[in-house]
Design a protein around this motif. Sequence first.
Motif, PDB file in Angstrom:
ATOM      1  N   PRO A 132       0.809  -1.229   0.000  1.00  0.00           N
ATOM      2  CA  PRO A 132       0.000   0.000   0.000  1.00  0.00           C
ATOM      3  C   PRO A 132       0.839   1.274   0.000  1.00  0.00           C
ATOM      4  O   PRO A 132       0.520   2.236  -0.714  1.00  0.00           O
ATOM      5  N   LEU A 133       1.926   1.290   0.780  1.00  0.00           N
ATOM      6  CA  LEU A 133       2.771   2.479   0.816  1.00  0.00           C
ATOM      7  C   LEU A 133       3.432   2.721  -0.538  1.00  0.00           C
ATOM      8  O   LEU A 133       3.514   3.870  -1.010  1.00  0.00           O
ATOM      9  N   ALA A 134       3.885   1.647  -1.201  1.00  0.00           N
ATOM     10  CA  ALA A 134       4.493   1.800  -2.524  1.00  0.00           C
ATOM     11  C   ALA A 134       3.477   2.344  -3.529  1.00  0.00           C
ATOM     12  O   ALA A 134       3.832   3.122  -4.426  1.00  0.00           O
ATOM     13  N   LEU A 135       2.213   1.961  -3.389  1.00  0.00           N
ATOM     14  CA  LEU A 135       1.162   2.468  -4.278  1.00  0.00           C
ATOM     15  C   LEU A 135       0.849   3.922  -3.975  1.00  0.00           C
ATOM     16  O   LEU A 135       0.623   4.726  -4.899  1.00  0.00           O
ATOM     17  N   VAL A 136       0.840   4.286  -2.698  1.00  0.00           N
ATOM     18  CA  VAL A 136       0.617   5.693  -2.317  1.00  0.00           C
ATOM     19  C   VAL A 136       1.701   6.576  -2.925  1.00  0.00           C
ATOM     20  O   VAL A 136       1.428   7.675  -3.437  1.00  0.00           O
ATOM     21  N   GLU A 137       2.933   6.084  -2.895  1.00  0.00           N
ATOM     22  CA  GLU A 137       4.050   6.846  -3.458  1.00  0.00           C
ATOM     23  C   GLU A 137       3.901   7.050  -4.958  1.00  0.00           C
ATOM     24  O   GLU A 137       4.528   7.935  -5.535  1.00  0.00           O
ATOM     25  N   ARG A 138       3.051   6.239  -5.588  1.00  0.00           N
ATOM     26  CA  ARG A 138       2.794   6.363  -7.030  1.00  0.00           C
ATOM     27  C   ARG A 138       1.452   7.020  -7.318  1.00  0.00           C
ATOM     28  O   ARG A 138       0.940   6.939  -8.427  1.00  0.00           O
ATOM     29  N   GLY A 139       0.891   7.667  -6.318  1.00  0.00           N
ATOM     30  CA  GLY A 139      -0.273   8.510  -6.540  1.00  0.00           C
ATOM     31  C   GLY A 139      -1.616   7.881  -6.262  1.00  0.00           C
ATOM     32  O   GLY A 139      -2.653   8.528  -6.459  1.00  0.00           O
ATOM     33  N   ALA A 140      -1.647   6.624  -5.778  1.00  0.00           N
ATOM     34  CA  ALA A 140      -2.931   5.990  -5.479  1.00  0.00           C
ATOM     35  C   ALA A 140      -3.431   6.422  -4.104  1.00  0.00           C
ATOM     36  O   ALA A 140      -2.652   6.774  -3.221  1.00  0.00           O
ATOM     37  N   ASP A 141      -4.744   6.405  -3.945  1.00  0.00           N
ATOM     38  CA  ASP A 141      -5.385   6.653  -2.653  1.00  0.00           C
ATOM     39  C   ASP A 141      -5.743   5.287  -2.079  1.00  0.00           C
ATOM     40  O   ASP A 141      -6.730   4.671  -2.484  1.00  0.00           O
ATOM     41  N   VAL A 142      -4.906   4.785  -1.161  1.00  0.00           N
ATOM     42  CA  VAL A 142      -4.991   3.399  -0.721  1.00  0.00           C
ATOM     43  C   VAL A 142      -5.401   3.324   0.740  1.00  0.00           C
ATOM     44  O   VAL A 142      -4.874   4.057   1.585  1.00  0.00           O
ATOM     45  N   ARG A 143      -6.333   2.420   1.027  1.00  0.00           N
ATOM     46  CA  ARG A 143      -6.704   2.105   2.394  1.00  0.00           C
ATOM     47  C   ARG A 143      -6.713   0.591   2.561  1.00  0.00           C
ATOM     48  O   ARG A 143      -6.778  -0.142   1.575  1.00  0.00           O
ATOM     49  N   VAL A 144      -6.650   0.144   3.813  1.00  0.00           N
ATOM     50  CA  VAL A 144      -6.591  -1.280   4.122  1.00  0.00           C
ATOM     51  C   VAL A 144      -7.743  -1.616   5.060  1.00  0.00           C
ATOM     52  O   VAL A 144      -8.065  -0.836   5.964  1.00  0.00           O
ATOM     53  N   LEU A 145      -8.373  -2.770   4.856  1.00  0.00           N
ATOM     54  CA  LEU A 145      -9.429  -3.279   5.735  1.00  0.00           C
ATOM     55  C   LEU A 145      -8.941  -4.534   6.431  1.00  0.00           C
ATOM     56  O   LEU A 145      -8.491  -5.481   5.772  1.00  0.00           O
ATOM     57  N   LEU A 146      -9.048  -4.563   7.766  1.00  0.00           N
ATOM     58  CA  LEU A 146      -8.572  -5.680   8.582  1.00  0.00           C
ATOM     59  C   LEU A 146      -9.629  -6.094   9.600  1.00  0.00           C
ATOM     60  O   LEU A 146     -10.422  -5.272  10.049  1.00  0.00           O
ATOM     61  N   PRO A 147      -9.617  -7.372  10.017  1.00  0.00           N
ATOM     62  CA  PRO A 147     -10.420  -7.763  11.179  1.00  0.00           C
ATOM     63  C   PRO A 147      -9.863  -7.103  12.443  1.00  0.00           C
ATOM     64  O   PRO A 147      -8.661  -6.818  12.528  1.00  0.00           O
ATOM     65  N   TRP A 200       9.834  -2.782  -4.019  1.00  0.00           N
ATOM     66  CA  TRP A 200       8.441  -2.807  -4.463  1.00  0.00           C
ATOM     67  C   TRP A 200       8.180  -1.934  -5.687  1.00  0.00           C
ATOM     68  O   TRP A 200       7.081  -1.973  -6.245  1.00  0.00           O
ATOM     69  N   GLY A 201       9.168  -1.165  -6.130  1.00  0.00           N
ATOM     70  CA  GLY A 201       8.920  -0.199  -7.200  1.00  0.00           C
ATOM     71  C   GLY A 201       8.332  -0.801  -8.463  1.00  0.00           C
ATOM     72  O   GLY A 201       7.251  -0.398  -8.927  1.00  0.00           O
ATOM     73  N   ALA A 202       9.033  -1.797  -9.052  1.00  0.00           N
ATOM     74  CA  ALA A 202       8.573  -2.369 -10.319  1.00  0.00           C
ATOM     75  C   ALA A 202       7.237  -3.078 -10.147  1.00  0.00           C
ATOM     76  O   ALA A 202       6.346  -2.980 -11.001  1.00  0.00           O
ATOM     77  N   SER A 203       7.063  -3.793  -9.021  1.00  0.00           N
ATOM     78  CA  SER A 203       5.809  -4.517  -8.793  1.00  0.00           C
ATOM     79  C   SER A 203       4.646  -3.551  -8.587  1.00  0.00           C
ATOM     80  O   SER A 203       3.540  -3.779  -9.098  1.00  0.00           O
ATOM     81  N   ALA A 204       4.882  -2.488  -7.844  1.00  0.00           N
ATOM     82  CA  ALA A 204       3.823  -1.493  -7.628  1.00  0.00           C
ATOM     83  C   ALA A 204       3.391  -0.860  -8.942  1.00  0.00           C
ATOM     84  O   ALA A 204       2.200  -0.585  -9.151  1.00  0.00           O
ATOM     85  N   GLU A 205       4.343  -0.642  -9.837  1.00  0.00           N
ATOM     86  CA  GLU A 205       3.991  -0.081 -11.153  1.00  0.00           C
ATOM     87  C   GLU A 205       3.084  -1.045 -11.916  1.00  0.00           C
ATOM     88  O   GLU A 205       2.143  -0.626 -12.608  1.00  0.00           O
TER      89      GLU A 205
END
Length: 491
Positions: A29-44, A475-480
């Motif tokens: 999620p952090l790697a995606l945020v760094e690429r401009g996504a608005d990311v949230r996580v849902l957990l129990p 995570w850079g290449a995978s996040a892309e």
Amino acid sequence: MTIRVLHVASELYPLLKTGGLADVTGALPLALVERGADVRVLLPGFPPVVAGLADLKPVARLAHPFHAHASGDEAWLEQGTLEATGVTVYVIRAPSLFDRPGNPYMDDEHVPYGDNAPRFALLGWTAAQLAQRIDPLWAPQIVHAHDWHAGLAPAYLRAAERERGRALAKSVFTVHNLAYQGIFPAQSFYQLGLPHDFFTMHGAEFYGQLSFLKTGLFFSDRLTTVSPSYAREIQTLSQGCGLDGLLRQRTHELSGILNGVDYAVWNPATDTTIAARYTPSRLTKKRDCKTALQARLGLAQHGDALLFGVVSRLTEQKGLDLLLAAVPEIVRRGGQLAVLGTGDPALEAGLLRAAHAHPESVALERGFDEALAHSIISGSDVVAVPSRFEPCGLTQMYALAYGSLPLVHRVGGLADTVVDASLENLADDLATGFVFERFEPEAIAAAIRRAFALYARRTDWRTTQQRAMRQDFGWGASAERYMALYRELAG
């Protein structure tokens, strides 16, 4: 356009970790945020999750369609912040389902909880509720579900879209390990509020039972798994776990995207949990890590002994039975073995017998300790990951970063990340570890002999260590690749 993505999972590092899934949901999620996504996580709402989040505030009451908890108990959705990264986390507060000590999936006797079906159905159902704007301030365009625990999220999303007559969000389902499927009796399905026609061979039914994993594979818009090789392997009869037919049907919607390493956590130059920090150009300090590990585990203080490390669940999947059979060869050659893990009682007993027979050469620490895991990765000369099958594997990538050469079976993500120290690969400056082809005692024994042979050639060993440490599996290449997938789905 900013893409809004909800990751749905049962674990998140550093709040709760039983395996590599938590590392992925902690870093991706952090790697995606760094690429401009608005990311949230849902957990129990497991106790360590609730305790580890800052600024928790209520979002909505969850009036879910099935009733697993006692009369009068309520479930509600809260929102907090993971302080380490600033990522927003939704948490499901349902005390009778999640507020239990110890392991999130099983009791003290290692027996899965009898109500795991409704426990994790609530996770998937809540994800679909977020797509329906249960939080009036935010709704995802992409619901990204991880492993069987979140497998019902795409189905609940599909059911809500049918009911509303319009699209709500696209779904991605990532398989971290196809062998863990979340199988429950058929009658469980009819307690979970999904349309009855979803329980067919072309749906949630799997040989007369309910499979959370198959449900995710069938109802999601796109599928991913955690390495390119594993994406190919799970479409075969031998590694498809009974789902290879479905996966072959969806082959054009299946991507293998390699997991990454969070180098903010796994970096020997900055790691405060290890005895000494070091870099490729200052490898002498790695010796201090080895000395400290030997002292910590009661192994003989022989700096020249080739030390093999293992950080793993002790299961047959992880190939520890094969390594156990090779212990006499390691000890005979003057090597040592340090193991951290828990699991199969027979494997634990076998390793304990080896440790009692060779106390100066073999050590087993049962359980899991994050700091000790770092110490074994940094203090070992070789890190063994001899898995029968391995979707991705993070341990071998951590080992590379620490100059602890991985010894691996050529499967899944292990095949994608480690290059064998054959003579030609050494000559071509490609070698980063030791790879055996066949899952057989003779094959792992040959790889162990190659490790001893290279260790005796100290200049070549050091060069191989430095090459391993220069590998970049961040995570850079995978996040892309994930971002491209999200953009494609979001249109």
